[in-house]
Design an enzyme around this catalytic site. Structure first.
Site, PDB file in Angstrom:
ATOM      1  N   TYR A 130      -2.995   4.144  -6.776  1.00 32.09           N
ATOM      2  CA  TYR A 130      -3.048   3.044  -5.802  1.00 32.09           C
ATOM      3  C   TYR A 130      -1.789   2.176  -5.883  1.00 32.09           C
ATOM      4  O   TYR A 130      -1.199   1.807  -4.863  1.00 32.09           O
ATOM      5  CB  TYR A 130      -4.295   2.210  -6.093  1.00 32.09           C
ATOM      6  N   GLY A 131      -1.356   1.865  -7.108  1.00 29.51           N
ATOM      7  CA  GLY A 131      -0.154   1.053  -7.281  1.00 29.51           C
ATOM      8  C   GLY A 131       1.079   1.748  -6.743  1.00 29.51           C
ATOM      9  O   GLY A 131       1.934   1.125  -6.103  1.00 29.51           O
ATOM     10  N   ASP A 144     -11.372   3.198  12.789  1.00 33.95           N
ATOM     11  CA  ASP A 144     -12.010   3.528  11.510  1.00 33.95           C
ATOM     12  C   ASP A 144     -12.555   4.930  11.612  1.00 33.95           C
ATOM     13  O   ASP A 144     -12.408   5.596  12.653  1.00 33.95           O
ATOM     14  CB  ASP A 144     -13.114   2.526  11.147  1.00 33.95           C
ATOM     15  N   SER A 149      -0.223  -4.560  -2.294  1.00 29.60           N
ATOM     16  CA  SER A 149      -1.197  -5.066  -3.257  1.00 29.60           C
ATOM     17  C   SER A 149      -0.496  -5.532  -4.516  1.00 29.60           C
ATOM     18  O   SER A 149       0.579  -5.035  -4.865  1.00 29.60           O
ATOM     19  CB  SER A 149      -2.199  -3.958  -3.614  1.00 29.60           C
ATOM     20  N   LYS A 187       0.946   1.550  -2.946  1.00 29.15           N
ATOM     21  CA  LYS A 187       1.170   0.208  -2.413  1.00 29.15           C
ATOM     22  C   LYS A 187       2.618  -0.227  -2.558  1.00 29.15           C
ATOM     23  O   LYS A 187       3.148  -0.958  -1.708  1.00 29.15           O
ATOM     24  CB  LYS A 187       0.227  -0.790  -3.085  1.00 29.15           C
ATOM     25  N   ASN A 240      -4.021  -1.252   7.676  1.00 32.00           N
ATOM     26  CA  ASN A 240      -4.951  -1.840   6.719  1.00 32.00           C
ATOM     27  C   ASN A 240      -5.776  -0.816   5.948  1.00 32.00           C
ATOM     28  O   ASN A 240      -6.143  -1.057   4.802  1.00 32.00           O
ATOM     29  CB  ASN A 240      -5.899  -2.785   7.475  1.00 32.00           C
TER      30      ASN A 240
END
Length: 298
Positions: free
Chosen positions: A157-158, A39, A144, A161, A92
């Site tokens: 984001y779409g 992270d 997603s 993904k 992730n």
């Protein structure tokens, strides 16, 4: 169920300092894996490392930024040096920059693509050769429903993904001969990315812990490859990119009109298939063209 089904395996989880990444790391460790916790923030990383270590797990901490290829090199090298291999990579980590497309700054679009897509590419690239050499690897991309089906205000984001689904499809083909299996996980979970989006009663059902068991199924010895596994609130489904049988339109002078008029037939799902690779589209279309030509000749 064998609680130690990942005994001796070495896993890397990006974005593991909180949310889904944290529960993924804990779940993998619970099943016996040694886990690299990646992270940006050292405090969050160290907290998860302590959670893994307390019951006897073997973690390593790594603070690094996914879009920086050098950081990803530094993430995989200590695991290989300490444990001799890397068996599992869970891509992730991610960010949100939600706005309607009309109001979205291009920098916000680029940043989301950079973190989700290039972050996964960078992390995968540093373990790919090792996994092929050891003839074993399990890689999970986090996709997603926003990419698979769309969500208002998430064009960036779409797009990111769905790009990871395409990456998964090709890497699964390229890794198959050397037992490197690549899958996608589409989670529904209450994390920092969903705060303020869903009502409290729904968030209470969407604990990240209810998603992470799906991850175990995608990274074990008998894992599938090229699967899109959906998980949330203790439920599990799969998604598929399918191809209908469609139509053949000709002669060419009237093809556009035929396609416009027969779109219902093109969309008809009876007999649809899940192609094994992209060339199946070519094969289907060429077979229909040849059949039409033979019918005309007859």
């Amino acid at each position: 169920m064998n609680p130690q089904r990942l005994q001796g395996r070495v896993a890397i989880v990006t974005g593991a300092g909180g949310g889904l990444g944290r529960t993924h790391a804990l779940e993998l460790a619970r099943h016996g894996a040694r886990v690299v916790v990646n992270d940006l923030g050292a405090d969050n990383i160290n907290a998860v490392v302590d959670e893994i270590r307390r019951p006897g797990g073997e973690p390593l901490a790594h603070a690094g930024d996914l879009p920086r290829a050098a950081d990803m090199d530094a993430m995989a090298a200590p695991a290989a040096a300490s444990w001799g291999r890397v068996d599992i990579l869970v891509n992730n980590a991610g960010i949100l920059r939600d706005r309607s497309f009309a109001k979205m700054a291009l920098d916000d679009f680029r940043q989301v693509l950079e973190v989700h897509v290039m972050g996964a590419v960078n992390a995968t690239k540093v373990v790919w050769a090792l996994m092929q050499e050891q003839r074993y690897g399990r890689i999970v991309m986090t996709t997603s429903s926003s990419g698979l089906y769309g969500n208002f205000g998430q064009a960036n984001y779409g797009a990111a993904k769905m790009a990871l689904v395409g990456l998964m499809q090709t890497l699964a083909l390229e890794g198959e001969k050397r037992n490197v299996r690549v899958n996608c996980l589409a989670p529904s979970a209450a994390t920092g990315m969903t705060d303020g989006v869903l009502p409290p009663e729904d968030l209470a059902r969407l604990q990240p812990e209810r998603v992470s068991p799906a991850l175990v199924a995608l990274v074990g010895e008998d894992a599938p490859t090229r699967m899109i596994l959906l998980a949330g609130a203790g439920s599990f489904e799969s998604a598929h990119i399918t191809m209908t049988r469609g139509i053949f339109a000709g002669p060419w002078e009237s093809a556009a009109a035929q396609v416009c008029e027969r779109l219902g037939e093109v969309r008809e799902r009876d007999g649809e298939v899940v192609p094994a690779q992209g060339w199946e589209q070519y094969r289907l279309e060429l077979d229909k063209a040849a059949a039409a030509e033979n019918a005309g000749a007859g």
